[in-house]
Design an enzyme around this catalytic site. Structure first.
Site, PDB file in Angstrom:
ATOM      1  N   SER A 130      73.709 106.369  40.685  1.00 61.55           N
ATOM      2  CA  SER A 130      72.972 107.275  40.602  1.00 61.55           C
ATOM      3  C   SER A 130      72.663 108.324  41.459  1.00 61.55           C
ATOM      4  O   SER A 130      73.318 108.580  42.686  1.00 61.55           O
ATOM      5  CB  SER A 130      72.494 106.994  39.414  1.00 61.55           C
ATOM      6  OG  SER A 130      72.407 108.461  38.985  1.00 61.55           O
TER       7      SER A 130
ATOM      8  N   ASP B 271      81.091 107.993  30.238  1.00 63.01           N
ATOM      9  CA  ASP B 271      79.885 108.459  31.657  1.00 63.01           C
ATOM     10  C   ASP B 271      79.781 110.318  31.639  1.00 63.01           C
ATOM     11  O   ASP B 271      81.044 110.196  32.555  1.00 63.01           O
ATOM     12  CB  ASP B 271      79.660 108.076  32.643  1.00 63.01           C
ATOM     13  CG  ASP B 271      77.906 107.947  34.207  1.00 63.01           C
ATOM     14  OD1 ASP B 271      77.638 109.508  33.512  1.00 63.01           O
ATOM     15  OD2 ASP B 271      78.411 107.828  34.756  1.00 63.01           O
TER      16      ASP B 271
ATOM     17  N   HIS C  15      77.095 105.441  30.976  1.00 63.63           N
ATOM     18  CA  HIS C  15      75.996 105.450  32.187  1.00 63.63           C
ATOM     19  C   HIS C  15      75.181 104.813  33.181  1.00 63.63           C
ATOM     20  O   HIS C  15      74.196 103.909  33.050  1.00 63.63           O
ATOM     21  CB  HIS C  15      75.086 107.180  32.910  1.00 63.63           C
ATOM     22  CG  HIS C  15      74.415 107.044  33.989  1.00 63.63           C
ATOM     23  ND1 HIS C  15      75.710 107.457  34.992  1.00 63.63           N
ATOM     24  CD2 HIS C  15      73.102 107.195  34.443  1.00 63.63           C
ATOM     25  CE1 HIS C  15      74.617 108.026  35.868  1.00 63.63           C
ATOM     26  NE2 HIS C  15      73.395 107.381  35.985  1.00 63.63           N
TER      27      HIS C  15
END
Length: 334
Positions: free
Chosen positions: A168, A260, A290
């Site tokens: 991320s 996501d 995600h």
């Protein structure tokens, strides 16, 4: 897998265990958490290891250390597997919206990365926004990456290929450091591995798509924490997909998930690397949301995806070891 930006089917079809994971996750970290004071957000986020408890794999040696950084000390945690796969090291950066985590929130992820790849992992506790906005975290990581390349013995690690891994927001920081290493003459990065990276913050400037456990409101909030003004959203080290070039970057392996809102970033980045002649492996895992690493005990598909990702990272680092894969020399077969 073919590269595609087609939106996921609606209604979403979750992989086994994913709906239960989402419910448990949001019971700890509610969808509107980003509207709370940052200290309260951190308290909630840092309770996730209690909600999703994991143990470090046995046999690892784990040590904390402090290195000098550009603006003060940088904390790191070093994980050494009992039986190393060979010379080499991985530098890891967590995903936490640039704001929320610490060494403990992603401790077992880094530990499993070391155990599954067979390579030591150095987990960098970068400074957090909004107190330390861009480029503080980028610079913290670069200081550690340079130290790993120049003096790995300071970490109790033998010289060898250096790989970068981030999920991320941590993936964003690792791409930024690949770009810096290319443009500033080093250090040499053998490979990089990304999980659900965010690589285009500008598309969240006004609004963007919502997805389970990652809303457009969250993305706008954390972008505003990380950057000091809208112009920085276009900086190539913040939103590489907007203005960066990707030739000369190291080979990559990328794990994206179907459900996501950041899937587009992963797919676009993979295509841009391919267009630039960079070797890349992309997996878009169906039915997952995600950055599903916390779901690996609840969702068999998430566990398999994490295992495959670690295997891919380890394979890339082994391929960079000249002792195992010596460079071809013209005329050597004559």
């Amino acid at each position: 897998m073919p590269l595609t930006n087609d939106p996921p089917e609606v209604p979403a079809v979750y992989a086994q265990g994913m709906a239960e994971f989402i419910e448990k996750f949001t019971s700890t970290v509610p969808d509107d958490m980003y509207t709370l004071p940052i200290d309260e957000q951190r308290r909630l986020y840092r309770s996730l290891p209690t909600t999703f408890p994991y143990r470090r794999p046995p046999g690892l040696r784990v040590d904390d250390a402090v290195l000098p950084g550009p603006d003060g000390d940088v904390r790191v945690r070093v994980y050494r597997p009992a039986t190393p796969a060979g010379p080499g090291v991985l530098c890891y950066s967590r995903g936490d919206g640039f704001c929320l985590g610490d060494l403990d929130t992603h401790d077992t992820v880094a530990a499993e990365l070391a155990d599954r790849t067979g390579y030591p992992v150095v987990f960098v506790d970068v400074r957090s926004a909004p107190e330390h906005p861009f480029p503080a975290a980028v610079h913290d990581l670069r200081a550690v990456i340079e130290a790993l390349a120049e003096r790995p013995d300071r970490f109790g690690i033998a010289p060898g290929p250096l790989g970068l891994v981030g999920d991320s927001s941590g993936g964003n920081l690792m791409v930024a450091n690949c770009l810096l290493a290319r443009d500033r003459g080093g250090p040499d990065i053998a490979c990089h591995g990304l999980v659900s990276p965010v690589l285009d913050f500008f598309r969240w400037h006004d609004e963007g798509p919502d997805a389970p456990i990652l809303s457009s409101g969250e993305m706008r909030f954390y972008a505003s924490c990380y950057t000091r003004n809208p112009q920085e959203l276009l900086d190539p080290l913040v939103s590489p997909l907007r203005t960066a070039r990707f030739d000369g970057l190291p080979p990559a392996t990328i794990l994206a998930t179907e459900l996501d809102s950041l899937r587009q970033d992963a797919v676009d980045y993979a295509q841009r690397l391919i267009d630039a002649g960079v070797r890349v492996e992309l997996r878009v895992e169906p039915g997952l949301v995600h950055a599903p690493l916390r779901a690996r005990s609840m969702c068999p598909a998430a566990a398999r995806a994490w295992e495959d990702f670690c295997s891919s990272v380890g394979r890339l680092l082994r391929q960079a070891d000249p002792a195992l894969h010596p460079p071809l020399v013209a005329g050597a077969a004559d």
